[in-house]
Scaffold this motif. Sequence first.
Motif, PDB file in Angstrom:
ATOM      1  N   ASP A  48       0.854  -1.186   0.000  1.00  0.00           N
ATOM      2  CA  ASP A  48       0.000   0.000   0.000  1.00  0.00           C
ATOM      3  C   ASP A  48       0.893   1.239   0.000  1.00  0.00           C
ATOM      4  O   ASP A  48       1.566   1.525   0.990  1.00  0.00           O
ATOM      5  N   LEU A  49       0.891   1.950  -1.125  1.00  0.00           N
ATOM      6  CA  LEU A  49       1.722   3.144  -1.269  1.00  0.00           C
ATOM      7  C   LEU A  49       0.882   4.419  -1.217  1.00  0.00           C
ATOM      8  O   LEU A  49       1.385   5.510  -1.510  1.00  0.00           O
ATOM      9  N   SER A  50      -0.365   4.302  -0.829  1.00  0.00           N
ATOM     10  CA  SER A  50      -1.296   5.429  -0.902  1.00  0.00           C
ATOM     11  C   SER A  50      -0.930   6.575   0.027  1.00  0.00           C
ATOM     12  O   SER A  50      -1.329   7.722  -0.217  1.00  0.00           O
ATOM     13  N   ALA A  51      -0.186   6.300   1.086  1.00  0.00           N
ATOM     14  CA  ALA A  51       0.183   7.355   2.038  1.00  0.00           C
ATOM     15  C   ALA A  51       1.439   8.107   1.617  1.00  0.00           C
ATOM     16  O   ALA A  51       1.823   9.078   2.267  1.00  0.00           O
ATOM     17  N   THR A  52       2.076   7.676   0.545  1.00  0.00           N
ATOM     18  CA  THR A  52       3.289   8.342   0.080  1.00  0.00           C
ATOM     19  C   THR A  52       2.938   9.495  -0.859  1.00  0.00           C
ATOM     20  O   THR A  52       1.784   9.690  -1.225  1.00  0.00           O
ATOM     21  N   SER A  53       3.975  10.236  -1.255  1.00  0.00           N
ATOM     22  CA  SER A  53       3.815  11.328  -2.220  1.00  0.00           C
ATOM     23  C   SER A  53       4.485  10.973  -3.541  1.00  0.00           C
ATOM     24  O   SER A  53       4.905  11.859  -4.292  1.00  0.00           O
ATOM     25  N   LEU A  54       4.573   9.685  -3.815  1.00  0.00           N
ATOM     26  CA  LEU A  54       5.285   9.213  -5.006  1.00  0.00           C
ATOM     27  C   LEU A  54       4.768   9.872  -6.279  1.00  0.00           C
ATOM     28  O   LEU A  54       3.575   9.875  -6.563  1.00  0.00           O
ATOM     29  N   ARG A  55       5.725  10.389  -7.061  1.00  0.00           N
ATOM     30  CA  ARG A  55       5.397  10.966  -8.363  1.00  0.00           C
ATOM     31  C   ARG A  55       5.978  10.128  -9.495  1.00  0.00           C
ATOM     32  O   ARG A  55       5.449  10.135 -10.602  1.00  0.00           O
ATOM     33  N   SER A  56       7.075   9.427  -9.227  1.00  0.00           N
ATOM     34  CA  SER A  56       7.680   8.616 -10.283  1.00  0.00           C
ATOM     35  C   SER A  56       8.304   7.354  -9.713  1.00  0.00           C
ATOM     36  O   SER A  56       8.833   7.351  -8.592  1.00  0.00           O
ATOM     37  N   VAL A  57       8.229   6.283 -10.507  1.00  0.00           N
ATOM     38  CA  VAL A  57       8.888   5.020 -10.167  1.00  0.00           C
ATOM     39  C   VAL A  57       9.649   4.557 -11.405  1.00  0.00           C
ATOM     40  O   VAL A  57       9.197   4.739 -12.531  1.00  0.00           O
ATOM     41  N   GLY A  58      10.801   3.961 -11.192  1.00  0.00           N
ATOM     42  CA  GLY A  58      11.663   3.569 -12.292  1.00  0.00           C
ATOM     43  C   GLY A  58      11.241   2.263 -12.955  1.00  0.00           C
ATOM     44  O   GLY A  58      10.264   1.619 -12.561  1.00  0.00           O
ATOM     45  N   LYS A  59      12.004   1.861 -13.952  1.00  0.00           N
ATOM     46  CA  LYS A  59      11.702   0.642 -14.700  1.00  0.00           C
ATOM     47  C   LYS A  59      11.882  -0.599 -13.829  1.00  0.00           C
ATOM     48  O   LYS A  59      12.632  -0.584 -12.852  1.00  0.00           O
ATOM     49  N   PHE A  60      11.176  -1.650 -14.184  1.00  0.00           N
ATOM     50  CA  PHE A  60      11.213  -2.925 -13.455  1.00  0.00           C
ATOM     51  C   PHE A  60      10.850  -2.738 -11.977  1.00  0.00           C
ATOM     52  O   PHE A  60      11.438  -3.357 -11.097  1.00  0.00           O
ATOM     53  N   PHE A  61       9.875  -1.901 -11.726  1.00  0.00           N
ATOM     54  CA  PHE A  61       9.427  -1.520 -10.381  1.00  0.00           C
ATOM     55  C   PHE A  61       9.236  -2.738  -9.473  1.00  0.00           C
ATOM     56  O   PHE A  61       9.822  -2.843  -8.400  1.00  0.00           O
ATOM     57  N   PHE A  62       8.378  -3.664  -9.889  1.00  0.00           N
ATOM     58  CA  PHE A  62       8.118  -4.885  -9.121  1.00  0.00           C
ATOM     59  C   PHE A  62       8.441  -6.136  -9.938  1.00  0.00           C
ATOM     60  O   PHE A  62       7.867  -7.193  -9.706  1.00  0.00           O
ATOM     61  N   ASP A  63       9.327  -6.037 -10.872  1.00  0.00           N
ATOM     62  CA  ASP A  63       9.654  -7.130 -11.785  1.00  0.00           C
ATOM     63  C   ASP A  63       9.898  -8.442 -11.042  1.00  0.00           C
ATOM     64  O   ASP A  63      10.740  -8.523 -10.156  1.00  0.00           O
ATOM     65  N   GLY A  64       9.124  -9.462 -11.398  1.00  0.00           N
ATOM     66  CA  GLY A  64       9.349 -10.796 -10.848  1.00  0.00           C
ATOM     67  C   GLY A  64       9.018 -10.947  -9.383  1.00  0.00           C
ATOM     68  O   GLY A  64       9.398 -11.947  -8.764  1.00  0.00           O
ATOM     69  N   SER A  65       8.269 -10.017  -8.816  1.00  0.00           N
ATOM     70  CA  SER A  65       7.930 -10.112  -7.394  1.00  0.00           C
ATOM     71  C   SER A  65       6.722 -11.031  -7.195  1.00  0.00           C
ATOM     72  O   SER A  65       6.090 -11.460  -8.151  1.00  0.00           O
TER      73      SER A  65
END
Length: 204
Positions: A48-65
């Motif tokens: 759950d990332l809803s409480a963050t202020s994330l604006r960008s995430v890089g490539k392969f964010f959750f790759d193979g998780s």
Amino acid sequence: DLSNTALGTAGDRFLGQCPALQQVVLPSPMVSLGGSAFENCRRLVSVDLSATSLRSVGKFFFDGSGLTEIVLPHTLERMGDAAFFGCRSLVSVDLSQTQVVNLGNYFAKQCSQLTEVAFPPTLESIGEHCFMHADKLRTIDLSHTAVADIGEEFAGIGFSFRERPERDVLLPQALLPIAEETGWKPGGARLQAELWWAQEKSES
């Protein structure tokens, strides 16, 4: 648990290759994550990332998780290529409340359990092969988005994909003239041609 820290950014492979990781809580000031942030974290199933202020995430964010579900923040604007590549247990992705403008190449390729993706109205472009080998995804509804640019075989049903899944693709108004060149008709017919090819032809 990093919730009480002031961490605002994290570089590539932040927690990638941590096979025992089962839970992560990021701080509210977090605005960006580098590539492969949670790559191959196979025991990390819910985030759950809803409480963050994330604006960008890089490539392969959750790759193979081992991800099965994720909640994204409304602040999110940019996602790198292959964000969920190979997340074979992921069932759904809800981007509808985000500000994402572009889905990079291979966004959810090989997400074999994926059944639903909700897109934001801000979406303008989709990269190549985004949903290839995500055969349980029966509907791709882009009708409410601003998409005007699509990558090759974005829906996994292009000419070179021999085993085409049964899949409905609902297009935004901007793409209907291009789609009609391929024989696609709104109102029930399935998209059985590669829109990218028609788009390239119309621009040449």
